[in-house]
Design a protein around this motif. Sequence first.
Motif, short mmCIF file in Angstrom:
data_model
loop_
_atom_site.label_atom_id
_atom_site.label_comp_id
_atom_site.label_asym_id
_atom_site.label_seq_id
_atom_site.Cartn_x
_atom_site.Cartn_y
_atom_site.Cartn_z
N LEU A 74 11.12 -9.09 59.47
CA LEU A 74 12.22 -9.59 58.66
C LEU A 74 13.13 -8.46 58.21
O LEU A 74 14.29 -8.69 57.88
CB LEU A 74 11.69 -10.35 57.45
CG LEU A 74 10.94 -11.65 57.79
CD1 LEU A 74 10.43 -12.31 56.51
CD2 LEU A 74 11.80 -12.61 58.57
N GLY A 75 12.63 -7.22 58.19
CA GLY A 75 13.45 -6.09 57.80
C GLY A 75 14.38 -5.62 58.89
O GLY A 75 15.42 -5.02 58.61
N ARG A 76 14.06 -5.88 60.16
CA ARG A 76 14.88 -5.32 61.23
C ARG A 76 15.51 -6.35 62.16
O ARG A 76 16.31 -5.98 63.02
CB ARG A 76 14.04 -4.34 62.07
CG ARG A 76 12.89 -4.96 62.84
CD ARG A 76 12.03 -3.84 63.45
NE ARG A 76 10.75 -4.34 63.94
CZ ARG A 76 10.50 -4.63 65.20
NH1 ARG A 76 11.43 -4.48 66.10
NH2 ARG A 76 9.31 -5.06 65.57
N SER A 346 7.23 14.59 57.86
CA SER A 346 8.31 14.83 56.91
C SER A 346 9.05 13.53 56.65
O SER A 346 9.01 12.61 57.44
CB SER A 346 9.28 15.88 57.47
OG SER A 346 9.91 15.40 58.64
N TRP A 347 9.77 13.49 55.52
CA TRP A 347 10.47 12.25 55.14
C TRP A 347 11.87 12.25 55.75
O TRP A 347 12.87 12.09 55.09
CB TRP A 347 10.54 12.15 53.64
CG TRP A 347 10.75 10.75 53.15
CD1 TRP A 347 11.00 9.63 53.89
CD2 TRP A 347 10.71 10.32 51.79
NE1 TRP A 347 11.11 8.54 53.10
CE2 TRP A 347 10.94 8.92 51.79
CE3 TRP A 347 10.51 10.96 50.58
CZ2 TRP A 347 10.98 8.17 50.63
CZ3 TRP A 347 10.55 10.21 49.43
CH2 TRP A 347 10.78 8.83 49.45
N VAL A 348 11.96 12.43 57.05
CA VAL A 348 13.22 12.34 57.77
C VAL A 348 13.15 11.05 58.56
O VAL A 348 12.30 10.90 59.41
CB VAL A 348 13.45 13.53 58.71
CG1 VAL A 348 14.75 13.35 59.49
CG2 VAL A 348 13.51 14.82 57.92
N GLY A 349 14.04 10.11 58.26
CA GLY A 349 13.99 8.83 58.93
C GLY A 349 12.80 7.99 58.51
O GLY A 349 12.45 7.04 59.15
N GLY A 350 12.16 8.33 57.41
CA GLY A 350 11.08 7.51 56.90
C GLY A 350 9.80 7.63 57.67
O GLY A 350 9.06 6.68 57.80
N LEU A 421 12.85 0.56 55.35
CA LEU A 421 11.71 -0.34 55.38
C LEU A 421 11.32 -0.67 56.81
O LEU A 421 10.14 -0.71 57.17
CB LEU A 421 12.03 -1.62 54.61
CG LEU A 421 10.93 -2.68 54.60
CD1 LEU A 421 9.68 -2.15 53.93
CD2 LEU A 421 11.41 -3.95 53.91
N ALA A 422 12.31 -0.90 57.66
CA ALA A 422 12.02 -1.23 59.05
C ALA A 422 11.28 -0.09 59.74
O ALA A 422 10.28 -0.31 60.43
CB ALA A 422 13.31 -1.55 59.80
#
Length: 507
Positions: A74-76, A346-350, A421-422
């Motif tokens: 549902l997120g994407r 790392s928090w790049v692009g989640g 989220l996706a």
Amino acid sequence: METARLTAPPTYAGRHRAVDHDAPRVAGYEVVGPLARGGSGTVWSATAPSGDPVAIKVVPATDADDALVELAVLGRITDPHLVRLHEAVALPSGEVALVLDHLPGGTVGSVVRARGHLAAGEVVTVLSPIASTLARLHAAGVVHGDVSPDNVLLDLDGRPFLADLGVARIAGERSAEARGTEGFVAPEVVLGAVPTAASDVHALGALAWFCLTGDAPDLAGVRVRLGDLVPGLPGALVEAVEGALRLRPEGRPGADELALALFESAPAEPLLLAGGGDDVSLLTRRIRAAARAEAVGGTSGRAGWAGRLGRVGWVALRHRLARTRTWAGAAVAVVAVVSLAVAAVSWVGGLGESEPSSAPRASQASSRSPAPAPDLRLVADAPVRDPVGLVRALAAARADAWATGIAARLVEVDAPGSPALARDTEVLAGVQRARQRYVGLTFVVREASVVGEDADVVTVRARIDTGAHVVRGPRGDEPRPATSAAPVLLDLVRTGSGWRVRDVRSA
């Protein structure tokens, strides 16, 4: 979890145990009463802060994988016949509340059970767009797994929406459980095979049979021909349904082919809903629907219903169905991206994973106060007042989600329907399939400052390092060293539950 006195219906459908649940209390929403229990959670009717009716599905913490897939899909994926996700709220009990569209027309199952069966044109109206939606899910690498009468919801105009993606699975995932609704599960899945796009097509064929006859079909070789059971059906419709129900998966059409075959098999007709004994209201709805259809672009049949079925013309649907065939490679790409991203921390692009970090740290001024520090995610001016503290709070929530593997907890950091989220849910699905855990990883926020504001989005430039950790999986422990990360841009939005991450970009 704080609960109300309302109690859900007494039994579960699908694969879950019968468990009694009290109504949840979800901040900002007034729970009205129980709607149903489905294959992946209890559903309640509720009123949103705006006054609009919504449905709230409460997914148990033990069914985290179900929530993972539903949030990811549902997120994407945006589709006019897929139930829309408004918001997801993590509850203190570990459960997650998914706030969804409320479809007051009931289900296809309830209509068929009340009326006995549907007309051929009504089946075209209901199932051709659902087949098109399935084709899009398949192209994105998702198998629904439980296409059944009570998982196709209706609005008051009889327009169909596919629901209950909580029992879906990412393509290629294996499970010891055969999931689905009895009578609508493909024979190969009953025998232990992994559900596939072909098994979804079989389920849709079984649903069409149910709509036309009032009963689920028997197995091939035992059942009578549909045309003999229901004389007078268009031959093309009989052929389309029988083709979807072929015993061998490779003999069935794709969902896109089935959508087109159903649409061309008979003129579409408005679906007459069944709603107790209120025939006057049903007739009024049908007259209103016909009037709207005529205004959109036709007087009857397919022309009038084209605008309603998908909010786009059926000519556009034909082009979309043709394009769907080229999307098959997208499913492979999705799986490949998930596999490659599992190693990123790392928090790049989640794409980071971690064990729980410490609780969100307050500023030095608030730490001297005896009162507990406020959750900065709930503070309206947090990005300006304390950007470092806000990013730390979001990082801590994200760390908790990755540590536990419970996708529901991603709603504490990522905005509903967002790219963040996706990506997070897709990657977490890959981590779970690989049976990996990230032990001892912490996020350390070195700096954070606001660099831009645009409408409802606040952009924060942050540097978030990762500590040494261990990747634990079936092959043992793999040590990973601490790393210093390059700065990233966090696009933050304020939702009904507080500040959340909409997207993560390279600075």
